[in-house]
Design a protein around this motif. Sequence first.
Motif, PDB file in Angstrom:
ATOM      1  N   ALA A  11      20.255 -36.031   7.361  1.00  0.00           N
ATOM      2  CA  ALA A  11      18.619 -36.382   7.113  1.00  0.00           C
ATOM      3  C   ALA A  11      18.095 -35.878   7.816  1.00  0.00           C
ATOM      4  CB  ALA A  11      19.276 -37.539   6.245  1.00  0.00           C
ATOM      5  N   LEU A  12      18.170 -35.853   8.760  1.00  0.00           N
ATOM      6  CA  LEU A  12      16.993 -35.571  10.179  1.00  0.00           C
ATOM      7  C   LEU A  12      16.922 -33.781   9.593  1.00  0.00           C
ATOM      8  CD1 LEU A  12      17.628 -37.833  12.822  1.00  0.00           C
ATOM      9  CD2 LEU A  12      15.498 -37.959  11.466  1.00  0.00           C
ATOM     10  N   ILE A  18      12.557 -28.868   6.764  1.00  0.00           N
ATOM     11  CA  ILE A  18      11.396 -28.964   5.865  1.00  0.00           C
ATOM     12  C   ILE A  18      10.248 -28.727   6.602  1.00  0.00           C
ATOM     13  CG2 ILE A  18       9.472 -30.430   4.011  1.00  0.00           C
ATOM     14  CD1 ILE A  18      12.988 -31.962   3.059  1.00  0.00           C
ATOM     15  N   LEU A  19       9.922 -29.475   7.094  1.00  0.00           N
ATOM     16  CA  LEU A  19       8.994 -29.330   8.213  1.00  0.00           C
ATOM     17  C   LEU A  19       8.932 -28.160   8.860  1.00  0.00           C
ATOM     18  CD1 LEU A  19       9.156 -32.543  10.327  1.00  0.00           C
ATOM     19  CD2 LEU A  19       7.247 -32.168   8.260  1.00  0.00           C
ATOM     20  N   TRP A  21       9.677 -25.619   7.636  1.00  0.00           N
ATOM     21  CA  TRP A  21       9.501 -23.581   6.726  1.00  0.00           C
ATOM     22  C   TRP A  21       7.958 -24.611   5.933  1.00  0.00           C
ATOM     23  CZ3 TRP A  21      11.399 -20.123   4.676  1.00  0.00           C
ATOM     24  CH2 TRP A  21      11.340 -19.810   3.592  1.00  0.00           C
ATOM     25  N   VAL A  22       7.378 -25.577   5.876  1.00  0.00           N
ATOM     26  CA  VAL A  22       5.888 -26.135   5.302  1.00  0.00           C
ATOM     27  C   VAL A  22       4.913 -25.134   6.835  1.00  0.00           C
ATOM     28  CG1 VAL A  22       4.085 -27.702   5.469  1.00  0.00           C
ATOM     29  CG2 VAL A  22       6.733 -28.134   3.569  1.00  0.00           C
ATOM     30  N   VAL A  23       5.709 -26.015   7.747  1.00  0.00           N
ATOM     31  CA  VAL A  23       4.421 -24.888   8.762  1.00  0.00           C
ATOM     32  C   VAL A  23       4.577 -23.340   8.738  1.00  0.00           C
ATOM     33  CG1 VAL A  23       4.598 -24.486  11.507  1.00  0.00           C
ATOM     34  CG2 VAL A  23       4.693 -26.833  10.549  1.00  0.00           C
ATOM     35  N   LEU A  24       6.084 -22.724   9.014  1.00  0.00           N
ATOM     36  CA  LEU A  24       6.058 -21.266   7.972  1.00  0.00           C
ATOM     37  C   LEU A  24       5.268 -20.464   7.569  1.00  0.00           C
ATOM     38  CD1 LEU A  24       7.361 -18.713   9.483  1.00  0.00           C
ATOM     39  CD2 LEU A  24       8.829 -19.220   8.147  1.00  0.00           C
ATOM     40  N   VAL A  25       5.185 -21.389   6.093  1.00  0.00           N
ATOM     41  CA  VAL A  25       4.674 -20.789   4.716  1.00  0.00           C
ATOM     42  C   VAL A  25       2.959 -21.305   4.948  1.00  0.00           C
ATOM     43  CG1 VAL A  25       4.730 -21.109   2.307  1.00  0.00           C
ATOM     44  CG2 VAL A  25       6.194 -21.488   3.527  1.00  0.00           C
ATOM     45  N   ALA A  26       2.737 -22.250   5.978  1.00  0.00           N
ATOM     46  CA  ALA A  26       1.460 -22.357   5.971  1.00  0.00           C
ATOM     47  C   ALA A  26       0.334 -21.902   7.157  1.00  0.00           C
ATOM     48  CB  ALA A  26       1.239 -23.824   6.249  1.00  0.00           C
ATOM     49  N   SER A  27       1.583 -20.692   8.086  1.00  0.00           N
ATOM     50  CA  SER A  27       0.618 -19.871   8.716  1.00  0.00           C
ATOM     51  C   SER A  27       0.643 -18.886   7.955  1.00  0.00           C
ATOM     52  CB  SER A  27       1.680 -19.622  10.228  1.00  0.00           C
ATOM     53  OG  SER A  27       3.056 -19.102   9.464  1.00  0.00           O
ATOM     54  N   PHE A  28       1.282 -17.851   6.805  1.00  0.00           N
ATOM     55  CA  PHE A  28       0.889 -17.025   6.329  1.00  0.00           C
ATOM     56  C   PHE A  28      -0.051 -17.251   5.200  1.00  0.00           C
ATOM     57  CE2 PHE A  28       4.919 -15.658   7.926  1.00  0.00           C
ATOM     58  CZ  PHE A  28       4.765 -14.443   8.316  1.00  0.00           C
ATOM     59  N   SER A  29      -0.522 -18.470   5.164  1.00  0.00           N
ATOM     60  CA  SER A  29      -1.661 -19.180   3.734  1.00  0.00           C
ATOM     61  C   SER A  29      -2.639 -17.955   4.180  1.00  0.00           C
ATOM     62  CB  SER A  29      -1.558 -20.523   3.945  1.00  0.00           C
ATOM     63  OG  SER A  29      -2.541 -20.534   5.178  1.00  0.00           O
ATOM     64  N   VAL A  50      13.204 -20.461  -2.597  1.00  0.00           N
ATOM     65  CA  VAL A  50      13.905 -20.502  -0.994  1.00  0.00           C
ATOM     66  C   VAL A  50      14.695 -21.131   0.085  1.00  0.00           C
ATOM     67  CG1 VAL A  50      14.001 -18.954   0.380  1.00  0.00           C
ATOM     68  CG2 VAL A  50      13.126 -18.059  -1.107  1.00  0.00           C
ATOM     69  N   TRP A  51      13.703 -22.031   0.078  1.00  0.00           N
ATOM     70  CA  TRP A  51      14.575 -23.675   0.940  1.00  0.00           C
ATOM     71  C   TRP A  51      15.486 -24.260   0.736  1.00  0.00           C
ATOM     72  CZ3 TRP A  51      14.158 -28.626   1.037  1.00  0.00           C
ATOM     73  CH2 TRP A  51      13.854 -29.319  -0.597  1.00  0.00           C
TER      74      TRP A  51
END
Length: 75
Positions: A11-12, A18-19, A21-29, A50-51
Motif C-alpha cells: 500500500a505504501l 502515485i506520488l 507519477w503525479v510529480v513526473l506528469v506535472a513536470s511536463f505540464s 499507463v500508471w
Amino acid sequence: MNPSWRKPAGALAIIGLILVWVVLVASFSGQIGGLPILVQTLIYLALGIVWILPLKPLLRWMETGRWRLPPPPRR
C-alpha cells in the motif's frame, strides 16, 4: 495465521508510485499545455491509464509473495 507485512508495504509502494507519477506528469505540464486541446486530452488520458500497468505485479506480490505467475503445470 500471522498477518503479512506485504500488504502495508505494498500500500505504501502504491502511494509512492502515485506520488512519483503525479510529480513526473506535472513536470511536463508546461510542454503539454502548449499543445492543441485534443492532443492534451489524449496525452493526459494515456498518462492517466499507463500508471496502472505496474500495479498488477505489485498487487500479485502483495497477495502471494511472488512477482510473476508460476509457470503452468506440464502435462
